[in-house]
Structures are given as structure tokens and as C-alpha cells.
Motif scaffolding. Structure first.
Motif, mmCIF file in Angstrom:
data_model
loop_
_atom_site.group_PDB
_atom_site.id
_atom_site.type_symbol
_atom_site.label_atom_id
_atom_site.label_comp_id
_atom_site.label_asym_id
_atom_site.label_seq_id
_atom_site.Cartn_x
_atom_site.Cartn_y
_atom_site.Cartn_z
ATOM 1 N N LYS B 70 0.832 -1.191 0.000
ATOM 2 C CA LYS B 70 0.000 0.000 0.000
ATOM 3 C C LYS B 70 0.875 1.252 0.000
ATOM 4 C CE LYS B 70 -2.827 1.786 3.267
ATOM 5 N NZ LYS B 70 -3.843 2.297 4.053
ATOM 6 N N ASN B 71 1.911 1.230 0.845
ATOM 7 C CA ASN B 71 2.785 2.390 0.906
ATOM 8 C C ASN B 71 3.534 2.614 -0.390
ATOM 9 O OD1 ASN B 71 2.385 3.488 3.434
ATOM 10 N ND2 ASN B 71 3.633 1.918 4.411
ATOM 11 N N LEU B 72 3.775 1.529 -1.071
ATOM 12 C CA LEU B 72 4.565 1.637 -2.285
ATOM 13 C C LEU B 72 3.728 2.114 -3.453
ATOM 14 C CD1 LEU B 72 7.488 1.068 -2.317
ATOM 15 C CD2 LEU B 72 7.054 -1.168 -3.257
ATOM 16 N N PHE B 73 2.576 1.486 -3.631
ATOM 17 C CA PHE B 73 1.829 1.726 -4.860
ATOM 18 C C PHE B 73 0.571 2.554 -4.690
ATOM 19 C CE2 PHE B 73 4.493 -0.671 -7.437
ATOM 20 C CZ PHE B 73 4.820 -1.857 -6.806
ATOM 21 N N ALA B 74 0.041 2.605 -3.466
ATOM 22 C CA ALA B 74 -1.224 3.303 -3.325
ATOM 23 C C ALA B 74 -1.063 4.731 -2.849
ATOM 24 C CB ALA B 74 -2.144 2.546 -2.364
ATOM 25 N N THR B 75 0.133 5.075 -2.416
ATOM 26 C CA THR B 75 0.320 6.451 -1.987
ATOM 27 C C THR B 75 1.302 7.128 -2.936
ATOM 28 O OG1 THR B 75 2.123 5.782 -0.529
ATOM 29 C CG2 THR B 75 -0.061 5.944 0.434
ATOM 30 N N TRP B 76 1.119 8.421 -3.044
ATOM 31 C CA TRP B 76 2.096 9.162 -3.838
ATOM 32 C C TRP B 76 2.582 10.340 -3.047
ATOM 33 C CZ3 TRP B 76 4.855 8.134 -7.952
ATOM 34 C CH2 TRP B 76 5.598 9.159 -8.503
ATOM 35 N N PRO B 77 3.838 10.583 -2.865
ATOM 36 C CA PRO B 77 4.921 9.747 -3.368
ATOM 37 C C PRO B 77 5.032 8.448 -2.576
ATOM 38 C CG PRO B 77 5.798 11.531 -2.056
ATOM 39 C CD PRO B 77 4.334 11.758 -2.147
ATOM 40 N N PRO B 78 5.620 7.427 -3.148
ATOM 41 C CA PRO B 78 5.712 6.137 -2.464
ATOM 42 C C PRO B 78 6.441 6.282 -1.141
ATOM 43 C CG PRO B 78 6.536 5.932 -4.690
ATOM 44 C CD PRO B 78 6.227 7.365 -4.483
ATOM 45 N N ASN B 79 5.957 5.582 -0.148
ATOM 46 C CA ASN B 79 6.509 5.725 1.186
ATOM 47 C C ASN B 79 7.460 4.581 1.477
ATOM 48 O OD1 ASN B 79 7.054 6.143 3.825
ATOM 49 N ND2 ASN B 79 4.985 5.735 4.566
ATOM 50 N N PHE B 80 8.724 4.873 1.579
ATOM 51 C CA PHE B 80 9.701 3.825 1.834
ATOM 52 C C PHE B 80 10.080 3.730 3.290
ATOM 53 C CE2 PHE B 80 10.265 2.787 -2.445
ATOM 54 C CZ PHE B 80 10.394 3.928 -3.206
ATOM 55 N N GLY B 81 9.468 4.555 4.103
ATOM 56 C CA GLY B 81 9.811 4.469 5.510
ATOM 57 C C GLY B 81 10.812 5.532 5.909
ATOM 58 N N LEU B 82 11.264 5.417 7.123
ATOM 59 C CA LEU B 82 12.187 6.411 7.648
ATOM 60 C C LEU B 82 13.606 5.890 7.566
ATOM 61 C CD1 LEU B 82 10.150 7.226 10.839
ATOM 62 C CD2 LEU B 82 10.258 8.593 8.768
ATOM 63 N N SER B 83 14.489 6.801 7.278
ATOM 64 C CA SER B 83 15.891 6.404 7.209
ATOM 65 C C SER B 83 16.437 6.161 8.604
ATOM 66 C CB SER B 83 16.685 7.512 6.516
ATOM 67 O OG SER B 83 18.027 7.475 6.911
ATOM 68 N N PHE B 84 17.287 5.176 8.747
ATOM 69 C CA PHE B 84 17.899 4.932 10.050
ATOM 70 C C PHE B 84 18.928 6.003 10.358
ATOM 71 C CE2 PHE B 84 15.460 1.466 10.172
ATOM 72 C CZ PHE B 84 15.978 0.206 9.957
ATOM 73 N N GLN B 85 19.708 6.321 9.335
ATOM 74 C CA GLN B 85 20.820 7.218 9.571
ATOM 75 C C GLN B 85 20.364 8.664 9.703
ATOM 76 O OE1 GLN B 85 23.832 6.488 10.139
ATOM 77 N NE2 GLN B 85 24.783 8.508 10.063
ATOM 78 N N TYR B 86 19.449 9.046 8.872
ATOM 79 C CA TYR B 86 19.023 10.440 8.865
ATOM 80 C C TYR B 86 17.678 10.619 9.556
ATOM 81 C CZ TYR B 86 22.650 10.802 5.372
ATOM 82 O OH TYR B 86 23.837 10.751 4.719
ATOM 83 N N HIS B 286 24.646 1.221 6.865
ATOM 84 C CA HIS B 286 23.757 0.088 7.138
ATOM 85 C C HIS B 286 22.317 0.539 7.256
ATOM 86 C CE1 HIS B 286 27.203 -2.467 7.680
ATOM 87 N NE2 HIS B 286 27.715 -1.599 8.509
ATOM 88 N N ASP B 287 21.934 1.397 6.353
ATOM 89 C CA ASP B 287 20.612 2.013 6.423
ATOM 90 C C ASP B 287 19.654 1.245 5.512
ATOM 91 O OD1 ASP B 287 18.511 3.771 6.628
ATOM 92 O OD2 ASP B 287 19.754 5.548 6.442
ATOM 93 N N TYR B 288 18.997 0.243 6.064
ATOM 94 C CA TYR B 288 18.171 -0.638 5.234
ATOM 95 C C TYR B 288 17.055 0.076 4.472
ATOM 96 C CZ TYR B 288 20.278 -4.649 7.585
ATOM 97 O OH TYR B 288 21.142 -5.573 8.077
ATOM 98 N N PRO B 289 16.308 0.943 5.127
ATOM 99 C CA PRO B 289 15.228 1.590 4.374
ATOM 100 C C PRO B 289 15.758 2.368 3.174
ATOM 101 C CG PRO B 289 14.925 1.955 6.703
ATOM 102 C CD PRO B 289 16.272 1.350 6.540
ATOM 103 N N VAL B 290 16.881 3.035 3.362
ATOM 104 C CA VAL B 290 17.463 3.770 2.238
ATOM 105 C C VAL B 290 17.852 2.813 1.121
ATOM 106 C CG1 VAL B 290 19.576 4.948 1.549
ATOM 107 C CG2 VAL B 290 18.245 5.810 3.440
ATOM 108 N N LEU B 291 18.455 1.697 1.505
ATOM 109 C CA LEU B 291 18.862 0.726 0.488
ATOM 110 C C LEU B 291 17.663 0.199 -0.287
ATOM 111 C CD1 LEU B 291 21.593 -1.394 2.229
ATOM 112 C CD2 LEU B 291 21.861 0.114 0.286
ATOM 113 N N GLU B 292 16.608 -0.165 0.456
ATOM 114 C CA GLU B 292 15.438 -0.689 -0.233
ATOM 115 C C GLU B 292 14.826 0.342 -1.150
ATOM 116 O OE1 GLU B 292 12.665 -1.975 2.669
ATOM 117 O OE2 GLU B 292 14.212 -3.022 3.810
ATOM 118 N N GLY B 293 14.687 1.559 -0.611
ATOM 119 C CA GLY B 293 14.060 2.603 -1.412
ATOM 120 C C GLY B 293 14.866 2.922 -2.652
ATOM 121 N N THR B 294 16.187 3.028 -2.481
ATOM 122 C CA THR B 294 17.028 3.359 -3.624
ATOM 123 C C THR B 294 16.990 2.250 -4.659
ATOM 124 O OG1 THR B 294 18.482 4.145 -1.876
ATOM 125 C CG2 THR B 294 19.204 4.446 -4.117
ATOM 126 N N PHE B 295 17.036 1.023 -4.203
ATOM 127 C CA PHE B 295 16.967 -0.112 -5.111
ATOM 128 C C PHE B 295 15.708 -0.023 -5.949
ATOM 129 C CE2 PHE B 295 17.700 -4.059 -6.852
ATOM 130 C CZ PHE B 295 16.776 -5.018 -6.504
#
Lengths: 300, 321
Positions: B70-86, B286-295
Motif C-alpha cells: 500500500k505504501n509503495l503503490f497506493a500512496t504518492w509519493p511512495p513511502n519507503f519508511g524512515l531512514s535509520f541514519q538520517y 547500514h541504512d536498510y530503508p534507504v537501500l530498499e528505497g534506492t533499489f
């Protein structure tokens, strides 16, 4: 990553394999040796192998021992200079080349080990064209580097993981080419004759299909080694996995952090030249192979 | 339309694979996200529970999956979560700030590489000189296969640190208000990365273009026109150009993956604040949300680029139904 885009043909087997000689070595020799770009590439590769082999015997220092002053420019004692800790760069290159090449070669072998049988069986036994074709298309456009970065971060990024991932990502093009070839061969009169006279399927596959498609397997092994090397060095450079383990890419990883501000140009140059020569050598060979595999790309 | 439909299926396939990888990989990887978040100082399991709840990680898997999609496709802009580092910046905001720079690099290099390849191909085709042709060929093959990050490092050294002609990192001089100076600074900072990327990708374009120009030059129409005395220049701009571009456009769709990979590496070397640099940042931190979102976003770029290329191909090639 040039070759993969050029690889997109109709899969028309008539175009791909005009001569059906079983002389595999003859074809390999003709493509790799009698072909100027490939010959240069082959010579380069052999030269680098010789260099590394000789180096491992002749170089006096272990790659991770501090044997000189830090940031020392090249001289007789350290022909490639030293890095920020004082470790000899020539030793690092000569020893570090092995993990890098091992991973590239291993992943290429795995990719062929998966792709070759996959192409054979899907070509001979079933009509799964959309499945294989679709899978190949997906893999062709897949963002390999980001995926490896992601996986390398999440899991313990060992060389084994890298080999497995690359092997999985690189098998579809060979499978598709082999499949096309096998399907064309299936329609040959002598194959039909064999089937009618009761020769078993496995026999047909092993004694007719395999030799005819062996050239494809060899060609794609070289091409995949070329692709793998590019990806592996890039991944090592990005620091995925263990940047403290000495490999060709990791040398440049540390160089990127420290060499610029210290003015250590040799740190960037020498290891990079070796990597570049190896990559270009493989690329030249892959280029000649591509030309033979896709005659449509040959210039008149 | 069959062609476009097949391509769209491929892209949807890629999207599905990437989406599921993005969801399942971090969850089957050893160590949970909460473990990463919780520093060694905060050892209480209470804190851990709170964090898990905060990130929605304590819900059953299918609920997480549903929310993820839902966060990815149903919202705009897509919500990838919060960054760990930032923290507490959202990954989306980080990506959004940098997307423009990556697009600048990629589009400029793409354009320049095609232009360069075109002029090279024209030179070596219309005036048949063996030396030029061979040199161009070897140059093209070599430049493609030499690791782009090494080319980047060498050029950065020579032109950035040694000669000091160009800046060595960043996208523009900081804190410059928008205006002519800012634009100039942007261009100034972009020159080296764009040159590096162009050098790395023009080879493939040249090889394809050269092959197709030669093919076109020997087609009956062209031979007839030339026999009639039509000058090469007129021919070149109308028939030859249009038709020889077709295979190139076909190639472009498939070269997007390579373009994105090179972009990541070039941004890493030049410290250029694009999405690729963010990916590397995610690795370092080691910021997983950033990695996933960027990927995910990088994959989107590949898909969009490929789709545009395919649409262009359909538009230009009358043979494709």
C-alpha cells in the motif's frame, strides 16, 4: 555491460549458427585466435596471468604486511609503490587478483552450468518459449549492481554469495541461445530419422544436441567471465562484503578514500591498469565471440 | 501493439520481482531491523518492543506485506519508511532531493554519448578509412569494458586534484541562490562526471550505429540514389540518419541497467549527490530503508527508460506492429 544489449536477436537459429561443424576446437580457434581483436585480448589475458603467476613466486612481500613507508612512490623495492599503511601494492595486486578472478570464473561456470542444461531441456522437451524468453528479458534489464549491493548489505557478503547471485543472474541468455539452437536442430531430417528409428531422447540430446551447442557454452562462458569481472570489481570497489580482504576492487576502494588527498597517484594507476587490461582483454574476446554468435552484427 | 505489450509484461515482471525482493530480503536476512536500530546502550527489551511497534514490525507478516504494498503503490509519493541514519527524515524525501541530479547526469551522458557515437560513425562510414575505423572500434570496445569507476578516479585525479581545473566533489557550490552563477556552478561540477559516463557508454552506441549505417549504405534505395548523383550530405540527413538510428534506439532500452550501474559508481567516486550516492551511503551506514528505497527507485528508472525507448522504437520503426 555492452554485450548484453547487443545480444537481443530474434533467436533465429539459422542466423546464429550457419556452419554445423562438430569441430568445436576448430571453431573456437577460428573465433578466438584467427580474429585480430580476440587475439589481442587473448594475448593480454595470458600476459596478465603470467604476470600474476610469476608475481606470486617472485614478489618477496606478503600483501598485508607493512614492508615500507606509507605513501611511498614506486621505486625498485616497491615497483607499484605502497599504500597508506606501507603495504606493497604490487603484492596486493598479484595476490588480490586471485579472489577477484576466482569469483568471476566460478560464477561464469555456474551460470553456464545452469543455463546450458536449461536451454537443452527446454528446447527439446517442452514448448516453454514465453517462460524462458520472458525470464531472459527480465534478467537482461535487471539492476544487478544495486541488487548485489542490497544483498551484500543484508546477508554476510562472502564471495560464495557473490558467485551464487551472479551465477543466477547470468544464465538466461545462454539458455535462450541454446534453446533456439536445439529447436532448430530438432527439425533436421537426421534427428527425425533417429527418433523414428527408436533412438532414445537422452541419447539424441547427448550425442546430437550437446556437441552442436557446445560452442555456445564455451562462448558464453567467456562472455560471462567478462561480465562477471566487471561487476565483481565494481562491487568490491563499493566496499560490499569485506573491504579488508585484499582483492583488486578493494585496493581501489581504499585508494579512493586515501590516495587523492595524499597525492598517491600510483595507488590509483597501477592496480587500475591491471584491472583495465584484464577487463579489456576479456571484452575483446567477448566481442569477437558476439560477432560469431550474432552474424547480423557483423559489418560488411 | 504486441511488441509494447510484451515489453510491458517484462517490466511488470521486473517490478514484481524487485518489490518482493525488497520486502522479503530484509526480513529473511539475519538480524532484524530493530536490532540494528537499538544501540548496545539501549539493552532493554521494552525499547525493542517500542521500536518494533514504531516501525510496524510486530504485525503479522501478511499485514506488513499489505502495508508495504500500500505504501509503495497506493500512496504518492511512495513511502519507503524512515531512514535509520538520517532519522527522522523519510527515505522518500532523501531520494526526491537527489533524483534530479542523477537524472541530470544520466540524461546528459546518454545524449552526449549518442551524439558522439553518431559523429564517429558518420566519419568512419562515409569516408572509408581503415585506420580510423579500427581505432574507433578498439576505442569503443575498450572504453566500454574498462571499469568506469577507474576511469572516474583517473580523470578525477588528473583534472580535479592535479590540474585543479574542475571541482572534486558535490553538485554545485553550496548556498548559492538560484541564478546564473548557480547554473554555471552546476555545469562546472557536472562536467567531469558526465564526461566519464559518456566515455563509458559511447562505445556500445558507436558499434551499433556503425553496423547499421553500413547496412543502410548498402541498401538498394541508397545505392540507387547515389548512382543518380544525389549528394551524400542530403542522403545522410534524411534517409541514412533516420534508418540507422533504429537499432540504436532498440539498444538504448536494454542499456538502461548499465547506465544506472555506471551512474552509481560515478556518483560514488565524485561524491555527486545523486541517488547512486545515496545507495552507497546506505551501504556505509547500514541504512536498510534507504537501500530498499534506492533499489526500488533505480529499478523504476530502468523500467521507465526502457519503456520510453520502446515507445520511441515503435514510433520510429514502421515494421513493428
Amino acid at each position: 555491460m555492452g554485450e548484453r544489449g547487443l545480444e537481443r536477436t530474434d533467436g533465429n537459429p539459422e542466423v546464429q549458427q550457419p556452419e554445423e561443424t562438430l569441430n568445436i576446437f576448430g571453431k573456437i580457434r577460428a573465433t578466438l585466435w584467427h580474429n585480430t581483436p580476440s587475439k589481442i585480448g587473448l594475448v593480454t589475458i595470458v600476459a596478465i596471468f603470467a604476470f600474476i603467476f610469476a608475481g606470486r613466486i617472485l614478489v618477496p612481500y606478503p600483501p598485508d604486511a607493512i614492508t615500507g613507508a606509507p605513501y611511498h612512490p614506486p621505486d625498485l623495492a616497491h615497483p607499484f609503490g605502497t599504500d597508506y599503511l606501507g603495504r606493497d601494492l604490487l603484492s596486493q595486486v598479484v595476490w588480490g587478483a586471485v579472489p577477484t578472478f576466482a569469483v568471476s570464473v566460478a560464477s561464469a561456470i555456474i551460470s553456464v552450468g545452469i543455463g546450458f542444461p536449461a536451454g537443452l531441456f527446454s528446447g527439446y522437451f517442452t514448448k516453454m518459449e514465453p517462460l524462458l524468453g520472458g525470464t531472459t528479458d527480465i534478467f537482461l534489464a535487471f539492476p544487478i549492481l544495486p541488487l548485489i549491493v542490497l544483498m551484500g548489505e543484508l546477508f554476510v557478503a562472502t564471495n560464495l554469495l557473490l558467485i551464487v547471485i551472479l551465477g543466477i543472474l547470468l544464465w538466461p541468455p545462454l539458455a535462450r541461445a541454446v534453446r533456439a539452437q536445439v529447436q532448430s536442430l530438432k527439425t533436421r531430417p537426421y534427428v527425425e530419422a533417429a527418433k523414428i528409428s527408436g533412438v532414445g531422447d537422452m541419447r539424441i540430446v547427448s550425442s546430437i544436441m550437446v556437441p552442436q551447442t557446445m560452442f555456445l557454452a564455451v562462448a558464453y562462458t567467456v562472455i560471462n567471465i567478462s561480465l562477471s569481472t566487471i561487476i565483481v570489481t565494481a562491487v568490491e570497489f563499493l566496499g560490499v562484503g569485506n573491504p579488508n580482504a585484499i582483492s583488486l576492487g578493494s585496493i581501489l576502494y581504499w585508494a579512493q578514500d586515501y590516495a587523492f588527498t595524499a597525492g598517491a597517484w600510483w595507488w590509483i594507476l597501477a592496480p587500475g591498469v591491471i584491472i583495465a587490461l584484464f577487463a579489456v582483454g576479456l571484452g575483446l574476446m567477448g566481442f569477437s565471440l558476439e560477432r560469431v554468435l550474432n552474424p547480423r552484427l557483423r559489418s560488411q | 501493439m504486441g511488441f509494447i505489450r510484451r515489453r510491458i509484461y517484462t517490466y511488470i515482471g521486473i517490478l514484481l520481482v524487485v518489490t518482493n525482493l525488497d520486502f522479503f530480503l530484509p526480513r529473511i536476512a539475519p538480524g532484524s531491523a530493530a536490532d540494528i536500530l537499538v544501540t548496545t546502550a539501549l539493552n532493554s527489551s521494552e525499547q525493542r518492543q517500542l521500536l518494533l511497534a514504531r516501525f510496524g514490525l510486530n504485525k503479522p507478516l501478511y499485514v506488513q506485506y499489505y502495508l508495504f504494498l500500500k505504501n509503495l503503490f497506493a500512496t504518492w509519493p511512495p513511502n519507503f519508511g524512515l531512514s535509520f541514519q538520517y532519522y527522522p527524515r523519510t527515505v522518500t524525501s532523501l531520494i526526491a532531493a537527489r533524483l534530479g541530479w542523477s537524472m541530470l547526469l544520466m540524461l546528459s551522458s546518454l545524449f552526449l554519448s549518442v551524439v558522439l557515437a553518431y559523429f564517429m560513425a558518420r566519419r568512419s562510414s562515409l569516408r572509408v578509412g581503415k585506420a580510423t575505423d579500427t581505432a574507433f572500434m578498439y576505442g569503443s570496445i575498450s572504453s566500454q569494458t574498462v571499469p568506469v569507476f577507474w576511469i572516474a578516479m583517473v580523470l578525477l585525479w588528473v583534472f580535479g586534484f592535479d590540474l585543479r581545473w574542475f571541482p572534486t566533489f558535490g553538485t554545485a557550490t553550496p548556498n548559492l541562490p538560484f541564478g546564473l552563477a548557480y547554473v554555471g556552478s552546476v555545469i562546472y561540477h557536472a562536467i567531469l562526471p558526465v564526461v566519464v559516463m559518456t566515455l563509458s557508454i559511447f562505445g556500445q552506441n558507436y558499434i551499433v550505429l556503425r553496423g547499421s549505417i553500413q547496412e543502410v549504405l548498402q541498401s538498394d534505395y541508397v545505392v540507387a540514389a547515389r548512382t543518380r548523383g544525389l549528394r551524400d550530405r542530403i542522403l545522410a540527413s534524411t534517409y541514412i540518419l533516420r534508418n540507422s538510428l533504429l537499432p540504436l534506439v532498440a539498444i538504448l532500452s536494454f542499456s538502461m541497467a548499465g547506465l544506472v550501474s555506471r551512474d552509481v559508481l560515478v556518483e560514488a567516486v565524485f561524491g555527486y549527490n545523486g541517488v547512486g550516492d545515496l545507495l552507497v551511503d546506505g551501504v556505509v551506514n547500514h541504512d536498510y530503508p534507504v537501500l530498499e528505497g534506492t533499489f526500488f527507485v533505480l529499478t523504476l528508472i530502468i523500467i521507465l527508460g526502457g519503456l520510453i525507448g520502446d515507445l520511441l522504437l515503435v514510433r520510429l520503426d514502421p515494421r513493428i506492429k
